[in-house]
Structures are given as structure tokens and as C-alpha cells.
Motif scaffolding. Sequence first.
Motif, mmCIF file in Angstrom:
data_model
loop_
_atom_site.group_PDB
_atom_site.id
_atom_site.type_symbol
_atom_site.label_atom_id
_atom_site.label_comp_id
_atom_site.label_asym_id
_atom_site.label_seq_id
_atom_site.Cartn_x
_atom_site.Cartn_y
_atom_site.Cartn_z
ATOM 1 N N LEU A 25 45.938 47.311 37.728
ATOM 2 C CA LEU A 25 46.440 45.972 38.028
ATOM 3 C C LEU A 25 45.307 45.012 38.339
ATOM 4 O O LEU A 25 45.328 43.835 37.946
ATOM 5 C CB LEU A 25 47.426 46.041 39.204
ATOM 6 N N LEU A 26 44.273 45.491 39.032
ATOM 7 C CA LEU A 26 43.176 44.608 39.418
ATOM 8 C C LEU A 26 42.349 44.157 38.215
ATOM 9 O O LEU A 26 41.604 43.179 38.308
ATOM 10 C CB LEU A 26 42.272 45.318 40.434
ATOM 11 N N GLU A 27 42.485 44.859 37.080
ATOM 12 C CA GLU A 27 41.736 44.508 35.878
ATOM 13 C C GLU A 27 42.632 43.936 34.787
ATOM 14 O O GLU A 27 42.152 43.579 33.704
ATOM 15 C CB GLU A 27 40.991 45.738 35.342
ATOM 16 N N CYS A 28 43.923 43.851 35.049
ATOM 17 C CA CYS A 28 44.889 43.399 34.051
ATOM 18 C C CYS A 28 44.676 41.917 33.753
ATOM 19 O O CYS A 28 44.464 41.103 34.653
ATOM 20 C CB CYS A 28 46.295 43.638 34.578
ATOM 21 N N LEU A 29 44.745 41.572 32.460
ATOM 22 C CA LEU A 29 44.561 40.182 32.036
ATOM 23 C C LEU A 29 45.890 39.614 31.556
ATOM 24 O O LEU A 29 46.673 40.308 30.900
ATOM 25 C CB LEU A 29 43.534 40.100 30.910
ATOM 26 N N PRO A 30 46.161 38.344 31.842
ATOM 27 C CA PRO A 30 47.435 37.751 31.406
ATOM 28 C C PRO A 30 47.468 37.595 29.889
ATOM 29 O O PRO A 30 46.464 37.236 29.270
ATOM 30 C CB PRO A 30 47.453 36.388 32.108
ATOM 31 N N LEU A 69 43.912 42.503 45.391
ATOM 32 C CA LEU A 69 44.998 42.025 44.537
ATOM 33 C C LEU A 69 45.109 40.506 44.626
ATOM 34 O O LEU A 69 45.259 39.818 43.606
ATOM 35 C CB LEU A 69 46.318 42.684 44.956
ATOM 36 N N GLY A 70 45.027 39.974 45.844
ATOM 37 C CA GLY A 70 45.067 38.527 46.003
ATOM 38 C C GLY A 70 43.940 37.845 45.255
ATOM 39 O O GLY A 70 44.144 36.809 44.601
ATOM 40 N N LYS A 101 44.260 35.165 41.985
ATOM 41 C CA LYS A 101 43.636 33.834 42.009
ATOM 42 C C LYS A 101 42.706 33.639 40.822
ATOM 43 O O LYS A 101 42.689 32.583 40.200
ATOM 44 C CB LYS A 101 42.839 33.647 43.302
ATOM 45 N N GLN A 102 41.951 34.689 40.518
ATOM 46 C CA GLN A 102 40.921 34.557 39.505
ATOM 47 C C GLN A 102 41.487 34.556 38.082
ATOM 48 O O GLN A 102 40.938 33.898 37.194
ATOM 49 C CB GLN A 102 39.902 35.686 39.656
ATOM 50 N N ARG A 103 42.599 35.318 37.851
ATOM 51 C CA ARG A 103 43.031 35.549 36.471
ATOM 52 C C ARG A 103 44.421 35.008 36.131
ATOM 53 O O ARG A 103 44.745 34.854 34.957
ATOM 54 C CB ARG A 103 43.029 37.061 36.174
ATOM 55 N N TRP A 143 50.795 31.274 36.481
ATOM 56 C CA TRP A 143 51.861 32.288 36.462
ATOM 57 C C TRP A 143 52.656 32.263 37.765
ATOM 58 O O TRP A 143 52.151 31.898 38.815
ATOM 59 C CB TRP A 143 51.261 33.681 36.267
ATOM 60 N N ARG A 144 53.924 32.639 37.655
ATOM 61 C CA ARG A 144 54.758 32.890 38.830
ATOM 62 C C ARG A 144 54.769 34.398 39.053
ATOM 63 O O ARG A 144 55.219 35.163 38.192
ATOM 64 C CB ARG A 144 56.181 32.368 38.621
ATOM 65 N N CYS A 145 54.286 34.828 40.202
ATOM 66 C CA CYS A 145 54.133 36.261 40.487
ATOM 67 C C CYS A 145 55.086 36.666 41.604
ATOM 68 O O CYS A 145 55.148 36.004 42.650
ATOM 69 C CB CYS A 145 52.695 36.573 40.887
#
Length: 383
Positions: free
Chosen positions: A288-293, A323-324, A328-330, A334-336
Amino acid sequence: MSEVFFSPVPRGLEGALAEELGTLGANGARLVPGGVEWQGDWPACWRANLESRLATRVLWRVGNGRYRGEADIYELAHSLTWAKWFTPDETIRVFVTARQSSLKSLEFITLRIKDAVCDHFRAVCGSRPSVDTAHPMVRVQAFLDRDEVTFYLDTSGEPLYKRGFKPGTVEAPLKENLAAGILQLTGWRVDEPLVDPMCGSGTFLIEAAQIALNIAPGLGRQFAFECLRSFDASAWTVIRKAAEARRQPMRELSIHGSDIAGGQLRRARENLAAAGLETCVKLTKTDLLECLPPAASGVMVVNPPYGVRLGEEEELAAFYPHLGDALKQRWAGWRCYFFSADMNLPRTIGLKASRRTPLFNGALECRLFEYRMIAGSLRAPRL
């Protein structure tokens, strides 16, 4: 002819269920904690079983009355016209729930109601139905409050969140109707990209794909109302065929799932294949921490661990700030949404939730936290 029904639903989704039932022919919806009482004809009952994504069951109210003791409940149950509703050839099981009842033993009440039903059949038909505690054809349900008992016949059979296809399981799966309700609460539209980056067994993905393709959730299963005398096979065929005709052809959807655990991802693939949706949803093994939209905007929905899949609470406390930062970075634009029983999540993730919706996963009180990601930091400035 209008009948009275009661549909249980995960707590917090009562209003959403009432709205959904209204589209299926229900009238006079009355919300109570954990369910909706409504009125409708038999076709409305059949449609609710076939098409409701949120209801747990559809219970048909067949009688009620006041009681003081076990003998009163037996007499009330014995007086009902069970033989008008099903035959002694159907197997039965009695279920009893209570709230604020003074009676001590629900097991004894269950036995007395079973005796009353069987004694009624002996008197009317000369034979009685057999009891099947594992797979009854007819479920008799009784609900006791302080001084009144209400009797129902279950028209669903297996709970409606059992869609009839899912072989794979995880340790603590999210019920399908709760997942569908969460998707509704996010406001996700079928033309928006949807991402579940901790997809587990794929429940969110399957529910979203069925919504996008207008697949009635009950098309893959049978229902208890098919055993009742009120059942009209030809009318039911018309309703079922109409739902099948609305089903859209399989196509690739902008629905994406990922998980860091290979075993979870394998179960998701199994379940998508069992539902016939394996070509509609994209799956990848990703942290999840590396997942890209996959797009500039969309909806992320996550059922994160409650200290199970990632380890102990201190590991989660270390994970959530990362995760936060990743959000913010990626994930700007988006609505999360995070569905969790961990009330410390908002504090440790370091983001301000724009909405917190109370929901229950069984008896477990949870929240659906909404984060609307914008460019730049959402953290409070350090002084």
C-alpha cells in the motif's frame, strides 16, 4: 395483498437499506436499530431477496402477541396457521432472539415454539415436519421484547450476503452487504476509478464490479421462499429473467485491487473467478505504501488491519504515519475511505478526517473515515 416484512442490516446502514428497498417495491419503511420494517406484496419480497445488496435477510411477519411466560408463547405459536404457509414435508429450525425479555432460557423458548409448530401440523395434517439444524428448508424466527413476541418466516434461507459463489475465505472477512453499504456511503460512481490496496479476499472489488455491471447479487443462489405455499414459480421466473436481462456484458472495469500478501491475492483471484469477474478487475501484488493511483482522481476504499495482518499494535502505530505520508504524496485528488475499529487511526495517520460514519461489523463498533486528499500537507503545522 400487502404483507409486512423485516430486513436486518448491519447497524449504520438502516437508512441506505430503506432507500434501496423503496426502489424494489417496498412501502411504509420504518427504521429500527439494525433493520427496516416494510410492507409490500410477494413480488416485492422476491425482488428484495434477489436484488438487495444491503439486507441480511427478508423476514415475513406471520403473527405477534403479548406474553407473560413460556406457556403464552406456546399458545401464540400454536394458534398460527403454519400449515397454510408450508407443508410437513419441509424441514424446519426455530431461531429465537430477545431484547429486555424477562424469560430466562431462550433454548427452552426455542423448544416450546418448535413443539407448538409440530403440534399444529399433527392436528391439521396428521404428520409433523422434521427438524434440520444444519440446512433447514424453513426457518421460523421469533423475536421477544419485554412483553411481546413476534413470529416470522424467513424468506431468504442462507443470509443474503452469501451471494452463492465465493469459495475463498480470510480469517475475518468483511460481509458482502456491509462492503456494498460502505461503497454506497463513499458516493462512488461506476464511471469513477476504484482502488482497494489491501483487498484481502476481494470483497470490495467483487461488490463494486457487480454494481458496475448491474448484476443482481442473488442471481447465483436459491431462496427459502421457493418452499412456501405462496410461491408462484411463473411470476418468479419473470422477475428473475428481468434481472438477468439488465445484467451488462463482462468488460474491463476501472476497478483495481492489490495486496502485499500473496495468499490474500490468491484468494481474491479465486473469488473473482468464481463470480465470473476475473477479466473485469485488475489485481497486482503491491505494498500500500508503494501503490500508485491509476488516475488523477477516484475513490480508495480500505479495510485495514486491526492489529492482525500487520502484527501488534505498536507496528500499526508505526505504519499509519507512513500511510498518511503516502496518501499526501501520491493520492492528491482522491477520496480515501478507511473502515476500521481502531479509533486511534485518525490520530496516528496524521490527517484530518472530513467525515466519520459510525458502522458496526457484527457487534464490533467501527468508523468509516473519509479523507479528501488535496495537494500539499494536511498535517497541522508544528509549532
